[in-house]
Design a protein around this motif. Sequence first.
Motif, short mmCIF file in Angstrom:
data_model
loop_
_atom_site.label_atom_id
_atom_site.label_comp_id
_atom_site.label_asym_id
_atom_site.label_seq_id
_atom_site.Cartn_x
_atom_site.Cartn_y
_atom_site.Cartn_z
N SER A 1 38.37 48.24 33.27
CA SER A 1 39.76 48.16 32.83
C SER A 1 40.15 46.75 32.38
N MET B 1 45.52 50.34 37.46
CA MET B 1 44.65 50.43 38.62
C MET B 1 43.93 51.77 38.66
N ARG B 2 42.94 51.82 39.50
CA ARG B 2 42.22 53.06 39.69
C ARG B 2 42.75 53.63 40.98
N GLU C 1 37.78 47.45 38.98
CA GLU C 1 38.60 46.98 37.85
C GLU C 1 37.78 46.39 36.71
N HIS D 1 44.07 49.40 29.57
CA HIS D 1 43.55 49.16 30.93
C HIS D 1 43.12 50.47 31.60
N HIS E 1 39.37 52.38 32.93
CA HIS E 1 38.99 53.12 34.14
C HIS E 1 38.34 54.45 33.76
ZN LIG Z 1 43.33 49.09 37.23
#
Ligand SMILES: [Zn+2]
Length: 619
Positions: free
Chosen positions: A438, A1-2, A435, A407, A411
Amino acid sequence: MRKPTFQASTQLLTLGLSLTARGKNMTVKGEAWDLTPLVPSTKIDKLQALMEQHVKTAEDFATKYKGKVRTMDAKAVQTFLEEYQDNALKREGAFMFARLSYAANSLDPEAKKVADIARRMNMKIRQAQAFIVIELTQLVASKPELIEDPILAEYKHALEITKRKAPFVLSDLEERLFIQKDRYGIDSWAQLQNDWLATRTYEIEVEGEKKIIPFGEIIGLYEHPNRDVRKAAKDIVWTGLSQDEILWASALRAIAGDHLETTKHRKWPSPRTQSLIDNDVDPETIDALMMSVQDHVTLYQRYLGIKAKIMGLPKLGEWDVVAPLPNMPERKFSWKEARQIAIDTYNGFDPELAQIVASMFDNKRIDGVVRKGKGSGAWFSDWLSEKSGFIFLSYNGRLGEVFTLVHENGHAVHSVLMSKAQQPLNTEIGMCIAEVGSIFGELLLVDKLIAEAKTKEEKLEVLAKVLDEFGMSVFQVSARYFFEVDLYDAIERGEYLDGETISKYWVKGRDMMYGDAIEWLPNSKWEWTFKVHYYLPRFRFYNYPYVFANLFVFALYRLYKEQGKEFVPKLKRILAAGSTHSPRELATELGFDIATTEFWALGMKQAEEFINELESLTK
Ligand SMILES: [Zn+2]
């Protein structure tokens, strides 16, 4: 995730990552990041002095502008925003250093101290800057022509979003009372849910050994290779959670009820409005998205049937849904190998992307080390002033972690492309778009691993992995969306939400997605009790952005398969656009209308192709 800068939640979705290392074979170690470039000195007193200086800058900024924003002309707004961004970039490094050092090692007393100083300083800065949103909103509401002013062209979309929020902003006094009410109201309920869950322990026997472990650890067993262990872990957790049903129901009833009251008080057209504005999407788009999910539930159920067949079962138990396939050779990837895989994955798409990924490794921007006191999960954090960022994960060399590494590097790619092209204010991408880089990266990895697979088992493993994640992010998360809709409807009708009633709605949403494809444990109706997101204050309808992101990227990936190299600059443009355009506008540039179910069906079509490929391997 970011890791979003605007809210504190971590670990929005933990998929494919088991928390406990399994197997007794070789240990693989990741490298550590180097945070020293973030600050001129890492000494506590120097850091404190630096942060105090940043607080003073923020306070001086407030003194200079407070009460004056409402009447500004375009030129003055431009100067104001530039100065605001400049200050934000200047203080970024010190606060990142504090946050990241602590995340990487919460047991380090120095890191703890610095994080504590940073939290206090950060609160002062937030207080000093609270006037900005209020006054900007009032300004844009009274002078909407500013949005079209050529001087402010770069901020056009940011101002449009500000204008969208304007009708729902209350008076200064009401806003202050809201903050006060939340603090001892929904914020406390959320804290209680979180703290209570974190202190639960569970007794379980694994491979002949009885142990008592906390919630965070037992859920790691959900992906244990032994089926009985998985089933026992689920059963023990659900039963344990059911015993505290009064607490969970009280918290959820208060938080959902509060949201409905807030919706009315702010005159939001629906309980979804706040989330739609935050994610820069419109109701038609999300309706089409969710309708498309409902139209395709049989696709997911078909996958679950195939997975059952591969596992030699008549039907999957809920404890098998994200389980690894049995009898797979366990592959381990050294850090060096993983680095090369990540770089090659992006290089196959575009060399510029591969360079960004290589620089993340070469500049020590990734913390892959497993250490005591390190937080769980994986995320990326922007470092806008350097047009770079940092990646956080715990690397043990498993395939799932190679996916995580790819992933999070997606990002990084996204962040670098947009921070090079945009003003810092235009890097506040909503969750639907955050997302894209990613998940697209993960699909590139799927491509690569399938092409290079030496055995049928390796192919099966990769396909099952991508489909497990797709199923969870698109269908399981949709169950949570429909569940949330039902909750507000129920409160609106005056229904009392006790534990059993909430469970009834959870089962309804769940069964809409899974049909009779899965065998559930009787206590699994309590699944809603532990999900921290249902309790996050001011963060309602967090769910559909995951569905959006996954289907959106699957659709883009399909386009890439069709168009090949011609598609490369198109994806790069989407990533570089940051938050200058809404997701719908970005899709329009590609020739799609995302407010139609036809668009979302494209993503489903891609998933169907993976399912077909998987099925053909089982024949
Ligand atoms: Zn992500």
